[in-house]
Structures are given as C-alpha cells and as structure tokens.
Design a protein around this motif. Structure first.
Motif, PDB file in Angstrom:
ATOM      1  N   VAL A   1      24.506 120.693 -19.963  1.00  0.00           N
ATOM      2  CA  VAL A   1      25.687 119.818 -19.940  1.00  0.00           C
ATOM      3  C   VAL A   1      26.690 120.240 -20.990  1.00  0.00           C
ATOM      4  O   VAL A   1      27.894 120.357 -20.720  1.00  0.00           O
ATOM      5  CB  VAL A   1      25.260 118.352 -20.139  1.00  0.00           C
ATOM      6  N   ASN A   2      26.223 120.494 -22.202  1.00  0.00           N
ATOM      7  CA  ASN A   2      27.127 120.890 -23.275  1.00  0.00           C
ATOM      8  C   ASN A   2      27.780 122.229 -22.994  1.00  0.00           C
ATOM      9  O   ASN A   2      28.904 122.490 -23.438  1.00  0.00           O
ATOM     10  CB  ASN A   2      26.363 120.961 -24.596  1.00  0.00           C
TER      11      ASN A   2
ATOM     12  N   LYS B   1      30.426 121.226 -19.791  1.00  0.00           N
ATOM     13  CA  LYS B   1      31.192 119.991 -19.672  1.00  0.00           C
ATOM     14  C   LYS B   1      32.678 120.163 -19.964  1.00  0.00           C
ATOM     15  O   LYS B   1      33.491 119.361 -19.513  1.00  0.00           O
ATOM     16  CB  LYS B   1      30.604 118.899 -20.551  1.00  0.00           C
ATOM     17  N   TYR B   2      33.031 121.202 -20.722  1.00  0.00           N
ATOM     18  CA  TYR B   2      34.444 121.392 -21.029  1.00  0.00           C
ATOM     19  C   TYR B   2      35.075 122.525 -20.215  1.00  0.00           C
ATOM     20  O   TYR B   2      36.216 122.922 -20.491  1.00  0.00           O
ATOM     21  CB  TYR B   2      34.625 121.643 -22.523  1.00  0.00           C
TER      22      TYR B   2
ATOM     23  N   CYS C   1      34.659 121.614 -14.314  1.00  0.00           N
ATOM     24  CA  CYS C   1      33.860 120.427 -14.594  1.00  0.00           C
ATOM     25  C   CYS C   1      34.755 119.237 -14.930  1.00  0.00           C
ATOM     26  O   CYS C   1      34.493 118.112 -14.494  1.00  0.00           O
ATOM     27  CB  CYS C   1      32.890 120.718 -15.738  1.00  0.00           C
ATOM     28  N   ARG C   2      35.807 119.485 -15.667  1.00  0.00           N
ATOM     29  CA  ARG C   2      36.723 118.405 -16.025  1.00  0.00           C
ATOM     30  C   ARG C   2      37.469 117.888 -14.787  1.00  0.00           C
ATOM     31  O   ARG C   2      37.671 116.678 -14.631  1.00  0.00           O
ATOM     32  CB  ARG C   2      37.708 118.903 -17.084  1.00  0.00           C
TER      33      ARG C   2
ATOM     34  N   THR D   1      35.123 115.815 -12.861  1.00  0.00           N
ATOM     35  CA  THR D   1      34.939 114.526 -13.527  1.00  0.00           C
ATOM     36  C   THR D   1      36.061 113.559 -13.151  1.00  0.00           C
ATOM     37  O   THR D   1      35.809 112.381 -12.856  1.00  0.00           O
ATOM     38  CB  THR D   1      34.905 114.714 -15.056  1.00  0.00           C
TER      39      THR D   1
ATOM     40  N   TYR E   1      26.500 111.687 -12.220  1.00  0.00           N
ATOM     41  CA  TYR E   1      27.363 112.748 -12.727  1.00  0.00           C
ATOM     42  C   TYR E   1      28.210 112.240 -13.884  1.00  0.00           C
ATOM     43  O   TYR E   1      28.359 112.928 -14.911  1.00  0.00           O
ATOM     44  CB  TYR E   1      28.251 113.269 -11.599  1.00  0.00           C
TER      45      TYR E   1
ATOM     46  N   LEU F   1      26.651 112.035 -17.257  1.00  0.00           N
ATOM     47  CA  LEU F   1      26.511 113.312 -17.958  1.00  0.00           C
ATOM     48  C   LEU F   1      27.838 113.861 -18.459  1.00  0.00           C
ATOM     49  O   LEU F   1      27.911 114.432 -19.556  1.00  0.00           O
ATOM     50  CB  LEU F   1      25.854 114.340 -17.032  1.00  0.00           C
ATOM     51  N   PHE F   2      28.908 113.682 -17.672  1.00  0.00           N
ATOM     52  CA  PHE F   2      30.141 114.419 -17.963  1.00  0.00           C
ATOM     53  C   PHE F   2      31.365 113.552 -18.208  1.00  0.00           C
ATOM     54  O   PHE F   2      32.453 114.094 -18.413  1.00  0.00           O
ATOM     55  CB  PHE F   2      30.443 115.383 -16.802  1.00  0.00           C
ATOM     56  N   ASN F   3      31.247 112.246 -18.175  1.00  0.00           N
ATOM     57  CA  ASN F   3      32.442 111.401 -18.270  1.00  0.00           C
ATOM     58  C   ASN F   3      33.176 111.555 -19.596  1.00  0.00           C
ATOM     59  O   ASN F   3      34.391 111.366 -19.664  1.00  0.00           O
ATOM     60  CB  ASN F   3      32.064 109.926 -18.065  1.00  0.00           C
TER      61      ASN F   3
ATOM     62  N   SER G   1      33.815 114.188 -21.107  1.00  0.00           N
ATOM     63  CA  SER G   1      34.532 115.465 -21.211  1.00  0.00           C
ATOM     64  C   SER G   1      36.028 115.310 -20.967  1.00  0.00           C
ATOM     65  O   SER G   1      36.802 116.219 -21.274  1.00  0.00           O
ATOM     66  CB  SER G   1      33.954 116.471 -20.208  1.00  0.00           C
TER      67      SER G   1
END
Length: 440
Positions: free
Chosen positions: A7-8, A11-12, A16-17, A20, A146, A149-151, A153
């Motif tokens: 994830v890390n 995520k950026y 992925c953004r 999101t 999802y 995990l990624f919100n 970002s």
C-alpha cells in the motif's frame, strides 16, 4: 512484502490516486442516493423497516420504525457526502464498513429466505431483486475495502476544521426533506400515482373497452437474474427455476398494462364494499370532482381528526364534490370509526399496499378532477377549511418542485460558502507565489 508495504509503495502513484477519487465518487454516490430516497419518503421507509422487524420477530420495535427510518436515511446520506468529498478520510470508510457488514448479511438472508420481497434499499426510486441487492453490497464492500487502504492518499476537498459544518448542513437538508415527506407529502414522488395520474377502474381508463367480465385480477411481479417481469395468476413462474416473488398489485385491465392518456400514466385500482363486491366503477368516475380520504391504519387515526374530516366533507359537498373514505381496515373497525367520528361520508375497502402507494399519511387527502389526481396532502398539513372553498386551490401553498429546488440551492450554497472560507487562503497563497515567480 506485507500488505502495508505494498500500500505504501503504490498509494501515491497517479493511477492509485485517480482510482481513489473514482471510488470515493462511486461509493459515496451510492450512499448519497440510498439515503436521499429513503429520507424523501419516510413513510415508505417506515413501512419497509416495519416489514423487516416483523420478519425478524421483533414486532415490539415497530414503534421506533419512524425514528429508525429517518436516522438511517440521514446516516447514509451524511456518510455518502463524507466519502464523496473526502471528509474524515480514516473514520468514514470504517463507518461505511460497519454499515456494510450489517447490511450484507441481511441482504443474503433476504435473498435466501425471501422474508421481505423487496429490500427497499433505494425506496420506491429503484427496485432490485434480493439477489441483485446482495451482489450490489458485495461490490460496495470491495469499494469500501479499497478506501480503507488508500483513502488517505488524496486530500479532502474541505479542511479538517470545517468538515463538521459539511456534515451539519447535510443533516439539516435530510431533516428538512424528511419533514416535508412525513408531514405533507414526499417532495419527489417515486410511486405509481404522482400528481397528474388518471386514477380509476380499467373500464374508465380504457374508454370502456376494458374487459371487466371476470373477477379482480392481480399482476404478480417476479424477478430473475436481476430483471423483473409481470405475470398473471394463470401464468406464475416456478420458483424452483430461479424466479423470486417481489410484489403484486390490482390490475383491472387487459394484461395489466399501463395505459398512457394525454401524457399521464394511468393506473387502475380496485375498491370493494362491505360485501366484497367491486364498486370501483360506481365510486370513481371521470365526470365529477372527488375528495378521497385515505386511512391506511384506521385504528391509529385519532378521534381528534374527525372534526377536520367532517369539516372538509361539509365544504366539499357545498362545492359539489363527492367525498369517499378508503381503508384496508376490517368492517368492525370501520363501523367503530363511523360511530365515534360521526362520519357521514361512505367508507369503502382497498388493498393495503395499493392504498399506501396512492398517498402518504394517516389520514391522507387526495383531490381528483375529471379522474386525474390534482393534489394530495396529509390531513394535518391542510389549513382549516372554511366555506365556500375552491378545492382545486386548497393545496396551492405546497409546490414540491419549488421547495425541493430551494432546499437544494440553499444546501449547495452553504457548501460553497464553507469551501470558499476554508480554502481562500490556499487560493491567495497560489496567487502570491505566482506573482512572485513572475517578478523574478
């Protein structure tokens, strides 16, 4: 690599953004729509929650059905707004997960048992089969997972200091919508009998060409693979083949088809007298003005309402309009009501589910001209009736479209002001640095 490390690592990333943001809009949009259509019709949501409680042998909780209906609508709408704008980036997805972990098993139970034919997830605005609802909830769970995990970002549209204001404005909108929906009529009518519908038996709607020789017909709605189909009692499908019963309705017309006349949707209903005989044609005609008094739960109508009902009846008779009461109550309950209320208007019998579809309220008032619904209100929302009266103008103070428009405009204006105040410093900082760079 662990899940956290993966994830890390991604995520950026730009993709992925973007995903999101898309998940926020999809998941948030579903919650917003679900909450709004429940809140706009608290009567309907109350009826559906009562069905759930009854099916779960929790009849003792039905007294709280209205509170649960309004609370659930507000929760879903506010949660949807929070997710869509990115507010409470950590807590909102967790709360959504809790909601879905409750709703998904319930939808699976409904799909397997059929205890409640229609889940009511989207009120009367959109009907899904129970299996389709279960599938929808599984997809929502994936979307919520999802976001868990990624919100974080992607930043929120609103800063943390004002996010509570956005939630307060959303709560206020839902309370206003629910107020009108419960005490007057839903601001948006998703049911089969909106204002402008020609109401009557098939013999009238078909211009006298309908076949009324047989007994009352019911049209049965069954679903399969997420699609709903209509069947007559002589052609019911086999549930072992995957067909699932949804609901039924009266249809005194050939094949139960909806007829279009002058741009209005026409629906037939069945009205019975105390002997069980169909008197729909005798009661409803397209050549007179009529006031229908609807009593979906006659034993719960307080005697205090009898004065206003009798006053409305007297004024309508002076205005040369016929007044008729309709209820699914038993003959004994009708007789008791006529005794205690001294009602001089006739009361007939109508299917419970169809009666509740015509108008919301207990009692509710529906005014017809030439067989067409001109307005409908709860009795409590009407001003005191004085003679002489123009029945067609009795509901002129309630313009649902205008009220909804003003509420939405006010809500969006508040959100815009909050955004402007909250983010103005960022805009000024951007302008300042842009000018500074240009001066170099």
């Amino acid at each position: 690599m662990t899940i956290r490390a993966v994830v890390n690592a991604v995520k950026y990333e730009k993709w992925c953004r973007l995903l999101t943001v898309l998940m926020r809009l999809v998941v948030g949009g579903v919650f917003i729509f679900s909450g709004f259509v429940k809140g706009v019709d608290p009567w309907g949501t109350r009826y559906k929650i009562t069905d759930y409680l009854t099916a779960m042998d929790l009849g003792g909780w039905t007294g709280a059905a209205l509170l649960l209906a309004v609370g659930l609508a507000a929760l879903e709408f506010m949660l949807g707004v929070a997710i869509a704008v990115g507010a409470y980036r950590r807590s909102a997805p967790w709360l959504a997960l809790v909601v879905m972990l409750v709703m998904t098993p319930v939808s699976l139970w409904l799909a397997v048992t059929g205890a409640v034919p229609d889940c009511g997830c989207f009120g009367d605005a959109l009907h899904l089969s129970n299996w389709a609802t279960f599938g929808k909830n599984l997809l929502l769970l994936l979307g919520v997972g999802y976001l868990l995990l990624f919100n974080t970002s992607v930043r929120s549209i609103y800063g943390p200091a004002v996010q509570w204001m956005v939630m307060a404005a959303s709560f206020g909108l839902m309370m206003a919508v629910a107020y009108y929906g419960y005490f007057v009529q839903p601001l948006i009518d998703y049911r089969p009998y909106p204002v402008g519908t020609r109401l009557g038996p098939s013999s009238l709607l078909d211009g006298g060409q309908g076949d009324n020789s047989g007994e009352d017909d019911f049209i049965f709605i069954y679903s399969k693979d997420g699609q709903e189909h209509e069947f007559t009692i002589d052609s019911l499908p086999d549930e072992e083949d995957g067909w699932e019963y949804v609901t039924r309705y009266h249809a005194r017309r050939p094949h139960g088809k909806v007829i279009m006349q002058n741009g209005n949707s026409d629906h037939s209903i069945a009205i019975m007298d105390g002997d069980g005989s169909d008197v729909t044609t005798d009661v409803l005609t397209d050549s007179r003005r009529m006031v229908l008094l609807l009593f979906p739960d006659l034993p719960d109508v307080g005697v205090v309402n009898s004065f206003n009902l009798n006053e409305l009846n007297d004024a309508a008779l002076v205005a040369d309009a016929q007044v008729v009461g309709l209820t699914p109550a038993s003959p004994r309950e009708v007789e008791h009501w006529q005794d205690v209320s001294m009602a001089s208007y006739p009361i007939y019998y109508m299917d419970d589910s169809e009666l509740k579809m015509v108008a919301r309220g207990n009692p509710a008032v529906v005014y017809l001209e030439d067989g067409v619904i001109r307005w409908k209100r709860t009795l409590s929302s009407l001003d005191s009736v004085e003679q002489p009266i123009e029945l067609s103008a009795l509901s002129d103070d309630y313009d649902a479209d205008a009220i909804m428009g003003r509420l939405m405009l006010a809500y969006l204006a508040v959100l815009a002001v909050i955004l402007a105040v909250n983010r103005t410093h960022l805009l000024l900082r951007f302008i300042f640095f842009k000018k500074r760079r240009a001066s170099r």
